[in-house]
Design an enzyme around this catalytic site. Structure first.
Site, PDB file in Angstrom:
ATOM      1  N   CYS A 134      56.102  72.490  36.281  1.00 43.55           N
ATOM      2  CA  CYS A 134      57.345  72.676  37.034  1.00 43.55           C
ATOM      3  C   CYS A 134      58.447  71.775  36.488  1.00 43.55           C
ATOM      4  O   CYS A 134      58.233  70.599  36.264  1.00 43.55           O
ATOM      5  CB  CYS A 134      57.192  72.391  38.526  1.00 43.55           C
TER       6      CYS A 134
ATOM      7  N   ARG B 110      56.883  71.672  29.348  1.00 39.51           N
ATOM      8  CA  ARG B 110      56.005  71.151  30.396  1.00 39.51           C
ATOM      9  C   ARG B 110      55.021  72.204  30.889  1.00 39.51           C
ATOM     10  O   ARG B 110      54.050  71.879  31.567  1.00 39.51           O
ATOM     11  CB  ARG B 110      56.847  70.661  31.582  1.00 39.51           C
TER      12      ARG B 110
ATOM     13  N   TRP C 160      55.241  76.421  37.808  1.00 43.49           N
ATOM     14  CA  TRP C 160      53.856  76.510  37.376  1.00 43.49           C
ATOM     15  C   TRP C 160      53.074  76.758  38.667  1.00 43.49           C
ATOM     16  O   TRP C 160      52.959  75.867  39.501  1.00 43.49           O
ATOM     17  CB  TRP C 160      53.432  75.209  36.704  1.00 43.49           C
TER      18      TRP C 160
ATOM     19  N   ASN D  80      59.207  70.599  42.896  1.00 47.16           N
ATOM     20  CA  ASN D  80      58.064  70.354  42.011  1.00 47.16           C
ATOM     21  C   ASN D  80      57.081  69.500  42.797  1.00 47.16           C
ATOM     22  O   ASN D  80      57.464  68.479  43.365  1.00 47.16           O
ATOM     23  CB  ASN D  80      58.554  69.615  40.751  1.00 47.16           C
ATOM     24  N   GLY D  81      55.813  69.913  42.844  1.00 49.24           N
ATOM     25  CA  GLY D  81      54.817  69.122  43.568  1.00 49.24           C
ATOM     26  C   GLY D  81      53.998  70.021  44.474  1.00 49.24           C
ATOM     27  O   GLY D  81      54.082  71.253  44.385  1.00 49.24           O
TER      28      GLY D  81
ATOM     29  N   GLU E 146      37.275  65.978  21.544  1.00 49.18           N
ATOM     30  CA  GLU E 146      38.710  66.228  21.392  1.00 49.18           C
ATOM     31  C   GLU E 146      38.962  67.532  20.616  1.00 49.18           C
ATOM     32  O   GLU E 146      39.818  68.340  20.987  1.00 49.18           O
ATOM     33  CB  GLU E 146      39.373  65.025  20.696  1.00 49.18           C
TER      34      GLU E 146
ATOM     35  N   LYS F 203      40.962  70.841  21.998  1.00 48.18           N
ATOM     36  CA  LYS F 203      42.132  71.374  21.292  1.00 48.18           C
ATOM     37  C   LYS F 203      41.953  72.851  20.990  1.00 48.18           C
ATOM     38  O   LYS F 203      42.856  73.636  21.185  1.00 48.18           O
ATOM     39  CB  LYS F 203      42.329  70.571  20.002  1.00 48.18           C
TER      40      LYS F 203
ATOM     41  N   GLU G 224      42.072  74.974  24.302  1.00 43.32           N
ATOM     42  CA  GLU G 224      43.335  75.046  25.054  1.00 43.32           C
ATOM     43  C   GLU G 224      44.380  75.926  24.385  1.00 43.32           C
ATOM     44  O   GLU G 224      45.195  76.533  25.069  1.00 43.32           O
ATOM     45  CB  GLU G 224      43.898  73.666  25.416  1.00 43.32           C
TER      46      GLU G 224
ATOM     47  N   HIS H 238      18.388  69.911  23.339  1.00 46.64           N
ATOM     48  CA  HIS H 238      17.819  69.766  24.682  1.00 46.64           C
ATOM     49  C   HIS H 238      18.298  70.867  25.631  1.00 46.64           C
ATOM     50  O   HIS H 238      18.346  70.659  26.847  1.00 46.64           O
ATOM     51  CB  HIS H 238      18.161  68.379  25.249  1.00 46.64           C
TER      52      HIS H 238
ATOM     53  N   LYS I 157      52.430  70.400  30.260  1.00 46.45           N
ATOM     54  CA  LYS I 157      52.459  69.176  29.458  1.00 46.45           C
ATOM     55  C   LYS I 157      52.320  67.949  30.346  1.00 46.45           C
ATOM     56  O   LYS I 157      51.603  67.014  30.028  1.00 46.45           O
ATOM     57  CB  LYS I 157      53.771  69.119  28.680  1.00 46.45           C
TER      58      LYS I 157
HETATM   59  C1  AGP Z   1      46.018  67.569  25.663  1.00 51.07           C
HETATM   60  O1  AGP Z   1      46.087  68.429  24.590  1.00 51.07           O
HETATM   61  C2  AGP Z   1      46.077  68.202  26.952  1.00 51.07           C
HETATM   62  N1  AGP Z   1      47.226  69.012  27.064  1.00 51.07           N
HETATM   63  C3  AGP Z   1      45.722  67.382  28.189  1.00 51.07           C
HETATM   64  O2  AGP Z   1      44.352  67.238  28.173  1.00 51.07           O
HETATM   65  C4  AGP Z   1      46.372  65.991  28.373  1.00 51.07           C
HETATM   66  O3  AGP Z   1      45.867  65.102  27.423  1.00 51.07           O
HETATM   67  C5  AGP Z   1      46.052  65.487  29.805  1.00 51.07           C
HETATM   68  O4  AGP Z   1      46.620  66.365  30.726  1.00 51.07           O
HETATM   69  C6  AGP Z   1      46.544  64.088  30.046  1.00 51.07           C
HETATM   70  O5  AGP Z   1      47.927  63.994  29.949  1.00 51.07           O
HETATM   71  P1  AGP Z   1      48.636  62.601  29.752  1.00 51.07           P
HETATM   72  O6  AGP Z   1      48.165  62.011  28.472  1.00 51.07           O
HETATM   73  O7  AGP Z   1      50.097  62.923  29.731  1.00 51.07           O
HETATM   74  O8  AGP Z   1      48.255  61.733  30.927  1.00 51.07           O
END
Ligand code: AGP
Length: 595
Positions: free
Chosen positions: A2, A29, A77, A103-104, A472, A476, A479, A495, A590
């Protein structure tokens, strides 16, 4: 997650331009609908233009609309109610006197509805509309400011709000709790937004609203209050345009640009934190850390993966015990803490609501907190005892890349600042930068991605520090390409999960540590025997001639910074191959500003 932008000014600037260009800057965002409300001078009324989809739709819808001196806009969002035009913001109150963007999340909106709004008719399924209806209900007995304050006192949850009273086109009301909101001013007027980025070009100075505060903004007169209607100080800061703006340049996507920026980010960190060849961190931070008996790292997503690498580095370099916790879990189930804990919050955005919940709880217990963040003006930077900046520059792509690298680099500097026998931080980080650079200069991963990711699932495996890279890498890939991917400790696969390996299942192994390289290679044999299609990412010192991607060596604690880069690019090319919206993947935001 948002975005909000509002503008009120003299007639020199058109509110439509300010609000829509602000919303475009906030697109990163993450959102699914957009809308704007503008004052129509001819008919002396406010109109709303909104729909699901991109901000561009609203730009097209409002192309012929006359200039306006006041407007509020929103990118939504979805949290309450489907992605529809009706649920998009702005929202009206029942009689259409009040217009609101939010927003919220209002946690008690259902109770408020049944207690105060039994007879009201609603236009949407959102929690936001409840706020508009409450303001209207109370405005029947009070003046507007009191009606808004009475409403705010009833709200539980998070909000950044802009409210317009359609009978007064010269005022925007704003309020904040938990969700970020900044107000900027210039000679042309006042801009209020969720993110500093939206103020660039329209304000020279700004202040950040504090929780439980309320602002009454006119073009030349701004007042801030607490919820008791007592005046609050507004501490304005200068906006440094270079720090907050980001241009795409010649790159096709921000993600690609940000991957390529990584060597320069590392060098910037060295220039900010290494002096006379020694790592230098604020003495107070170091003293507090040295006095503690355990470090607790709290984070989410990619930042948490950086936290795992940080744990490994701090424990090996300093022998201090470190625990890493998922912020959303820690906030509601705190483990038994040691006597003198020290908390590190790692966050690119500095606005993650799960982390803010942790911060509030930890501060209540009076424990010291350090935030490591890319946004020094963020809530979590402001509210912690100290912060360390990542200096990665604005990260626009939702998928975090350069901020992750920066987080590990800063944690490495921090770990080395805690010991009397530090590594040569400058030399080691330069080696990493060079290794990444030489890979990026010669990489040709588009074809590999084409071949590998036509599949529906994929596994990343690694041991020890490479396991964190596997986590990680897998986050990536899923997502942005929507391929179901898991990151696994290589020894754990057999396992249970090995049951999922079938002909041509992609298994990507990361091998950067000499001592356990042979174990990971045996795990690869196990999956190969079951038909997997494997890809090996190694360093020169752990490589074998047929490995697919061999990267230049670096210190083993820093290997995650190097080995993650091909995985970032593989994700990028997989998403490109699938024709997806790489910088704005579906369902993601974001800044995750709701819990
Ligand atoms: C990363 O690619 C993601 N979009 C997500 O996991 C992100 O790292 C997470 O939401 C934490 O965000 P921040 O680092 O702004 O706290």
């Amino acid at each position: 997650m948002c975005g909000i932008v509002g503008f009120i000014g003299n007639n020199k600037k058109d509110a439509k331009d300010v609000v829509l260009s602000g919303l475009k800057k906030l697109e990163y965002r993450g959102y699914d609908s957009a809308g704007i409300s503008l004052f129509d001078q001819r008919f002396e009324t406010f109109k709303i233009y909104k729909d699901f989809g991109r901000v561009q739709k609203i730009v097209d819808l409002t192309q012929k609309v006359d200039p306006s001196s006041i407007g509020i806009g929103h990118t939504r969002w979805a949290t309450h109610g489907k992605v529809t035009k009706d649920n998009a913001h702005p929202h009206y109150s029942e009689s259409k006197r009040f217009i609101i963007v939010h927003n919220g999340v209002i946690e008690n909106y259902e109770e408020l509805k049944s207690q105060y709004l039994k007879n009201s008719n609603f236009y949407s399924e959102t929690d936001t509309e409840v706020i508009a209806q409450l303001i209207e209900t109370f405005s029947k007995s009070f003046n507007v400011e009191t009606a808004i304050l009475t409403t705010l006192k009833l709200l539980e949850g998070s909000y950044a709000l802009l409210v317009i009273d359609t009978s007064d086109p010269e005022t925007i009301y704003a309020a904040k709790n938990k969700s970020p909101l900044v107000l900027g001013k210039s000679k042309d007027g006042v801009t209020i937004a969720s993110d500093l980025m939206a103020l660039v070009g329209y304000a020279n100075e700004y202040f950040a609203l504090v929780d439980h505060s309320f602002v009454v903004a006119k073009a030349k007169n701004i007042k801030s209050y607490n919820l008791l209607h007592e005046p609050l100080q507004m501490n304005y800061l200068k906006i440094n345009q270079d720090e907050v703006s980001a241009e795409l340049g010649t790159y096709q996507h921000y993600m690609l640009k940000e991957i390529y920026e990584q060597p320069s980010v590392i060098r910037r960190i060295v220039s900010k934190y290494v002096f006379d060849d020694l790592p230098k961190i604020d003495k107070q931070i170091i003293n507090q850390m040295k006095q503690s008996d355990r470090i607790y790292i709290l984070a989410a997503g990619t930042s948490m993966h950086a936290g795992y690498v940080g744990k490994r580095m701090v424990e090996e370099i300093t022998n201090m015990p470190v625990e890493v916790h998922i912020a959303s879990e820690f906030a509601y189930h705190m483990p038994v803490l040691t006597r003198n804990p020290y908390f590190i919050l790692i966050t690119q955005s500095g606005e993650t609501a799960d982390l803010r919940a942790c911060l509030l709880k930890v501060k209540k217990l009076n424990h010291p907190v350090l935030t490591i963040t890319n946004v020094k003006t963020s809530t979590l930077a402001r509210e912690a005892d100290h912060y360390l900046e990542l200096f990665a520059g604005p990260e626009i792509a939702v998928a975090s890349t350069k901020a992750y690298i920066a987080q590990i680099a800063v944690l490495y500097v921090l770990a080395n600042s805690l010991t009397d026998a530090p590594y040569d931080v400058k030399y080691e980080l330069e080696k990493v930068a060079k290794s990444i650079e030489s890979f990026l200069d010669h990489q040709n991963l588009a074809n590999i991605a084409h071949d590998l990711f036509l599949k529906r699932n994929c596994f990343y495996i690694g041991r020890d520090i490479d396991y964190y890279t596997a986590l990680e890498a897998s986050l990536k890939l899923k997502e942005i390409s929507y391929i179901q991917t898991e990151g696994f400790a290589a020894g754990e696969l057999k396992h249970g999960t090995i049951a999922l390996i079938e002909n041509n299942t992609p298994v990507i192994a990361i091998i950067s540590n000499k001592t356990i390289a042979k174990n990971t290679r045996s795990n690869l044999k196990e999956v190969l025997a079951r038909g997997a299609q494997t890809l090996i990412i190694s360093l020169e010192k752990t490589s074998q001639p047929n490995d697919d991607i061999i990267l230049k060596d670096c210190h083993e604690l820093l290997a995650p910074m190097v080995t993650v880069v091909p995985t970032q690019l593989l994700s990028y090319y997989a998403a490109l191959e699938r024709g997806l919206d790489i910088d704005k993947p579906r369902n993601l935001a974001k800044s995750v500003t709701v819990e």
